[in-house]
Design a protein around this motif. Structure first.
Motif, short mmCIF file in Angstrom:
data_model
loop_
_atom_site.label_atom_id
_atom_site.label_comp_id
_atom_site.label_asym_id
_atom_site.label_seq_id
_atom_site.Cartn_x
_atom_site.Cartn_y
_atom_site.Cartn_z
N PRO A 95 3.34 0.46 7.16
CA PRO A 95 2.69 -0.29 8.25
C PRO A 95 3.65 -0.55 9.42
CG PRO A 95 2.04 -1.21 6.14
CD PRO A 95 3.13 -0.21 5.85
N GLU A 96 4.94 -0.67 9.13
CA GLU A 96 5.91 -0.92 10.22
C GLU A 96 5.97 0.30 11.16
OE1 GLU A 96 7.13 -3.48 11.30
OE2 GLU A 96 8.53 -2.61 12.75
N LEU A 97 5.92 1.50 10.58
CA LEU A 97 5.91 2.70 11.44
C LEU A 97 4.64 2.72 12.29
CD1 LEU A 97 7.01 5.50 12.31
CD2 LEU A 97 5.64 6.48 10.46
N VAL A 98 3.51 2.41 11.65
CA VAL A 98 2.24 2.42 12.40
C VAL A 98 2.31 1.42 13.55
CG1 VAL A 98 -0.22 1.88 12.23
CG2 VAL A 98 0.90 3.17 10.39
N GLN A 121 -4.38 -1.56 -1.95
CA GLN A 121 -3.36 -2.54 -1.53
C GLN A 121 -2.97 -2.38 -0.06
OE1 GLN A 121 -2.41 -0.30 -4.34
NE2 GLN A 121 -3.74 -1.69 -5.47
N LEU A 122 -2.95 -1.14 0.44
CA LEU A 122 -2.36 -0.90 1.76
C LEU A 122 -3.34 -0.84 2.92
CD1 LEU A 122 0.53 1.75 1.38
CD2 LEU A 122 0.68 -0.65 2.04
N ALA A 123 -4.64 -0.69 2.63
CA ALA A 123 -5.60 -0.50 3.73
C ALA A 123 -5.52 -1.65 4.73
CB ALA A 123 -7.01 -0.35 3.17
N ALA A 124 -5.51 -2.88 4.24
CA ALA A 124 -5.52 -4.03 5.17
C ALA A 124 -4.24 -4.10 6.01
CB ALA A 124 -5.78 -5.32 4.41
N ALA A 127 -4.32 -1.30 8.59
CA ALA A 127 -5.27 -1.58 9.68
C ALA A 127 -4.70 -2.66 10.59
CB ALA A 127 -6.62 -2.01 9.09
N GLY A 128 -4.09 -3.67 10.01
CA GLY A 128 -3.51 -4.75 10.80
C GLY A 128 -2.40 -4.26 11.71
N ALA A 129 -1.72 -3.18 11.29
CA ALA A 129 -0.62 -2.64 12.09
C ALA A 129 -1.13 -1.72 13.20
CB ALA A 129 0.34 -1.88 11.18
N ALA A 161 -11.19 3.38 -3.31
CA ALA A 161 -10.26 3.61 -2.18
C ALA A 161 -11.02 3.64 -0.86
CB ALA A 161 -9.51 4.93 -2.40
N ALA A 162 -12.16 4.32 -0.83
CA ALA A 162 -12.91 4.44 0.43
C ALA A 162 -13.50 3.09 0.83
CB ALA A 162 -14.00 5.50 0.28
N GLU A 163 -13.95 2.32 -0.15
CA GLU A 163 -14.51 1.00 0.19
C GLU A 163 -13.41 0.06 0.69
OE1 GLU A 163 -18.63 1.15 -2.37
OE2 GLU A 163 -17.00 -0.06 -3.18
N ALA A 164 -12.20 0.19 0.13
CA ALA A 164 -11.08 -0.63 0.63
C ALA A 164 -10.78 -0.27 2.07
CB ALA A 164 -9.85 -0.42 -0.25
N ALA A 165 -10.82 1.04 2.38
CA ALA A 165 -10.54 1.48 3.76
C ALA A 165 -11.61 0.92 4.70
CB ALA A 165 -10.50 3.01 3.82
#
Ligand code: SAM
Ligand code: SF4
Length: 342
Positions: A95-98, A121-124, A127-129, A161-165
């Motif tokens: 996320p830091e790179l994004v 775990q990482l989708a949010a 997206a926040g980044a 995974a898709a629903e988390a995204a």
């Protein structure tokens, strides 16, 4: 034949962003960035079970170096980015790179290609980044088969995974399915049926004989016409424009009343070279102008010497080949997509 301006950005008139064109006049605006050559999977079609000779850490671009490449190339016409690998989500602090890429002026869209294992775990945080959307690779809907194809059981579940995204706002979700005869081709209809209720874009990719694949041969390639023929058993397929952003080299269709679309990507039976709009940055800083060719221009050393990158970018575009030779290369000998940022 090169045109005199090949590779040079068109003048940015009236506040319009610059345009980069290659020697054949194709507008190049899309950079695929590989952030690692490593992966937590060992997909049958991508890498050997034992893995590949990984790049030494010192050769891999640091995040600040990747951001500097984008900072220098965005004003020349690159405005859409895709983060890929290897598996990009295994590199720490993605996320830091994004976040840093999102802050580069001129960058309009940042997508991610992932095997989806860590998306719950990482989708949010992604997206926040500032990540715009994701492509998830999924070759089976059956847990035992996922583990057999990926040669790792990491509990991947496409729907989760898709629903988390989606819940994180990473839309539209695209799903990439590599179809392999006798391995997962009996799931084509089940994947296509997901688009009835979910606004996902499920894309079937023809298997490509790249890298040192020993277990997959031309016998495993399922031509797209056969895939579409199977899906037709679910209902009449209407041609569709596909997702608004980044529809790239896929052709799209929709089932009657479908919430999502069905795409086909056919590297083995058609080429898209005439409309190619992309270049690739490998994890160790080489700018590759064609997925299936050896043409590349090294950016890492000039970057580390503090030299401007624009001349290297212009040279790469002036030398970008007109078309790839995959259709002629029936014997393999090409590098795995994990190595070149497929
Ligand atoms: N690890 C991420 C993933 O799997 O999405 C990103 C990198 S992966 C190399 C990018 C895409 O290349 C995936 O959708 C994968 O299915 C596809 N791919 C890799 N090797 C392939 C092959 N031999 N034929 C067709 N597609 C391939
Ligand atoms: Fe890893 Fe993606 Fe290659 Fe599978 S296709 S081994 S997930 S890089």
């Amino acid at each position: 034949m090169s045109s005199p301006e090949a590779g040079a950005p068109a003048a940015a008139a009236g506040g319009q962003p610059a345009e980069a064109r290659d020697q054949f006049g194709r507008r190049i605006e899309y950079l695929r960035i590989s952030v690692t050559d490593r992966c937590n999977f060992r997909c049958l079609y991508c890498m050997p079970a034992a893995g590949l000779p990984w790049l030494p850490k010192a050769d891999i671009l640091r995040y600040e170096e990747i951001v500097e490449v984008v900072r220098q190339l965005a004003p020349l016409g690159l405005r859409r980015l895709r983060i890929t690998g290897g598996e990009p989500t295994i590199r720490p602090h993605l996320p830091e790179l994004v976040r840093q890429l999102r802050a580069v002026p001129g960058v309009e869209d940042i997508a991610l290609s992932t095997n989806g294992v860590t998306l719950p775990q990482l989708a949010a945080p992604l997206a926040g980044a500032g990540l715009s959307r994701v492509n998830i690779s999924a070759d089976s809907l059956r847990p035992d088969r996922v583990a057999a194809i990926a040669r790792r059981d990491l509990g991947f579940d496409l729907v989760r995974a898709a629903e988390a995204a989606e819940a994180a706002g990473l839309a539209p979700v695209k799903v990439n399915v590599v179809v392999m005869r006798g391995i997962n081709d009996d799931e084509v209809e089940a994947f296509a049926a997901l688009t009835r209720d979910h606004p996902w874009h499920v894309r079937f990719i023809e298997l490509m004989p790249v890298g040192e694949l020993r277990e997959l041969t031309w016998e495993h390639v399922v031509p797209t016409d056969e895939v579409l023929g199977r899906i037709a058993s679910l209902g009449a397929l209407a041609p569709d424009a596909g997702p608004a952003m980044g529809n790239g080299p896929a052709r799209y269709y929709r089932l009657p009343g479908g919430a999502g679309t069905i795409g086909v990507i056919t590297p083995m039976t058609h080429t898209y070279c005439g409309s190619c709009n992309r270049v690739r940055l490998t994890a160790d800083g080489r700018l590759r102008t064609c997925l299936f060719g050896d043409h590349e221009v090294g950016l890492r050393e000039p970057l580390r010497r503090g030299e401007p990158l624009a001349p290297f970018f212009h040279r790469a575009l002036a030398e970008k080949p007109e078309a790839h030779a995959l259709l002629q290369m029936r014997t393999g000998g090409l590098r795995a997509l994990s190595e070149v940022g497929g």
